[in-house]
Design a protein around this motif. Sequence first.
Motif, PDB file in Angstrom:
ATOM      1  N   GLU A   1      41.044  27.619  32.847  1.00  0.00           N
ATOM      2  CA  GLU A   1      39.931  28.579  32.882  1.00  0.00           C
ATOM      3  C   GLU A   1      38.582  27.892  32.756  1.00  0.00           C
ATOM      4  OE1 GLU A   1      40.741  32.082  30.369  1.00  0.00           O
ATOM      5  OE2 GLU A   1      42.769  31.279  30.173  1.00  0.00           O
ATOM      6  N   ARG A   2      37.525  28.600  33.167  1.00  0.00           N
ATOM      7  CA  ARG A   2      36.161  28.099  33.094  1.00  0.00           C
ATOM      8  C   ARG A   2      35.317  29.080  32.287  1.00  0.00           C
ATOM      9  NH1 ARG A   2      38.757  24.633  34.528  1.00  0.00           N
ATOM     10  NH2 ARG A   2      38.532  23.181  36.270  1.00  0.00           N
TER      11      ARG A   2
ATOM     12  N   ARG B   1      35.908  22.267  31.573  1.00  0.00           N
ATOM     13  CA  ARG B   1      36.169  23.711  31.569  1.00  0.00           C
ATOM     14  C   ARG B   1      34.884  24.535  31.585  1.00  0.00           C
ATOM     15  NH1 ARG B   1      40.064  20.820  29.698  1.00  0.00           N
ATOM     16  NH2 ARG B   1      42.234  21.450  30.054  1.00  0.00           N
ATOM     17  N   LEU B   2      33.794  23.885  31.936  1.00  0.00           N
ATOM     18  CA  LEU B   2      32.529  24.596  32.068  1.00  0.00           C
ATOM     19  C   LEU B   2      32.340  25.082  33.501  1.00  0.00           C
ATOM     20  CD1 LEU B   2      30.053  22.346  30.025  1.00  0.00           C
ATOM     21  CD2 LEU B   2      30.944  24.596  29.362  1.00  0.00           C
ATOM     22  N   ALA B   3      31.889  26.322  33.635  1.00  0.00           N
ATOM     23  CA  ALA B   3      31.467  26.825  34.939  1.00  0.00           C
ATOM     24  C   ALA B   3      30.149  26.160  35.312  1.00  0.00           C
ATOM     25  CB  ALA B   3      31.309  28.345  34.862  1.00  0.00           C
TER      26      ALA B   3
END
Length: 496
Positions: free
Chosen positions: A219-220, A261-263
């Motif tokens: 996930e982000r 995991r950063l957008a």
Amino acid sequence: MIHTQPMLAEPDLARLREALDAADYRFEAVAALLGERATAALDRNHTVPGQLAVRGSGPLEIMTRLWRLQQPVPLSAARAALPVEALVGGGLLTIDGDDVHATVDVRPYADDTGDWWVVADLTPDMNGRHTPVPHDHVLGLNAASSTLAQLTVREPASRALDLGTGCGVQALHLSRHCDTIVATDINARALAMAALTTRLNGLNVDIRHGSLFQPVATERFNLIATNPPFVVSPGGRHVYRDSGLSGDDVTRRVVVDGAARLADGGVLQSLGNWMHVRGEDWRQRVGTWVTATGCDAWVVQREVQDPAEYVELWLRDSGEIGGDSYTSRYQEWLDWFDENRVEGIGFGWINLRAARAAHPTVRIEDWPHAVQQPLGPAIRGWFDRAETLRLDDTKLLESYLTMADDVVLEQIGRPGAADPEHLVLRRHGELMRAIRTGTADAGFVGACDGTLPVGVVIDALAQVLDVDAGLLRDELVPQARQLVLDGFLEPARHTG
């Protein structure tokens, strides 16, 4: 010792919430009841002034004595204020003869917007006691959680992650500006506390069990806020502080794995410890971690502790004081530091923002000085300015800058002297930076009012100082970049 998990069904949780509301068991009301002396004493984990101040038997007094002062209260008075039997069944209270005791803490908490309640384990060292802390202890409100809350960038976000949620404090703050919140922890008891905290406050938070980023592997997030178990030790014994990973590897993992995991444009903010290893610059050590992420990064070291001081702090924190076990644990820890050439342990903040840039901006600095909290807006501003500065010198000379509102110029010298010995530019906000400067730099900052491009300002200043404009540009352009990054100058919106 492993605790049972506290748990309340929704009807019982609603009854507790109604009782807390009816008693006005809120931060300001409890502080007023206790008074300044007792409130300050509680900050030092001493309850005697509070016991002297709170003698009534109304619902607010009963709750304050039960939870804030961790004192037994008469069963009859407790039943008049709270759904006692439901809370006993849920593991929050216990009955001993004619008295009721708290088994967990329900603490009033607030920010500038409103009030909450936080459910956590009772403070183990009240009134100077040094009770050994259980392996699965769940910390409540503390200095570290407050620091992280004040550092966190508060802007609207779609998805946020509270990594290592503990009792759920950061999730409460994230709920003010984030649409979806995921909270994770490896400690099942912490997840039970976080669930009670968030549900008691009417919040819908996705609570997940697992180590570090394992529960959110694919996930982000737009924002990750974490106070991980960063203590540097030979082996983990308390899950609220020890990761079980070697040395400072948990801080490295949070940085490297978290960045992945950063957008786009997402921000990660973490507290952490890192080792000062003999023969190695700590900036290079931490710099290797953050540079590998490809993010803009601002790392601030707030303090460095001697290994012995560090061991004493954390043995005291966990109640491991006195007896042969204290001595052996102390020696084991120090020996490990010596074997790994650890000369000190740094503590500070790591801030990352996912950047679309070939050359991200990385700043790693030591700043043990006073700061103006909250720093969330300052951190956001730093990232924004770093992005703004991704322009060449020609574009910078065409840009418009204005001096920040909190900047002053100090002239330092002997009384009666014709000229000051030193000129100092100082900010009275954020990190309250101060830099020694010269006449040209100070004149440039003072002339930046957003009405003229940087190049025109420098050329005009060159005429006033009777110096070559080209040489002055060569001198001031790199300094202008630093002044912008430090917040002394800000990009101005030019409408001419």
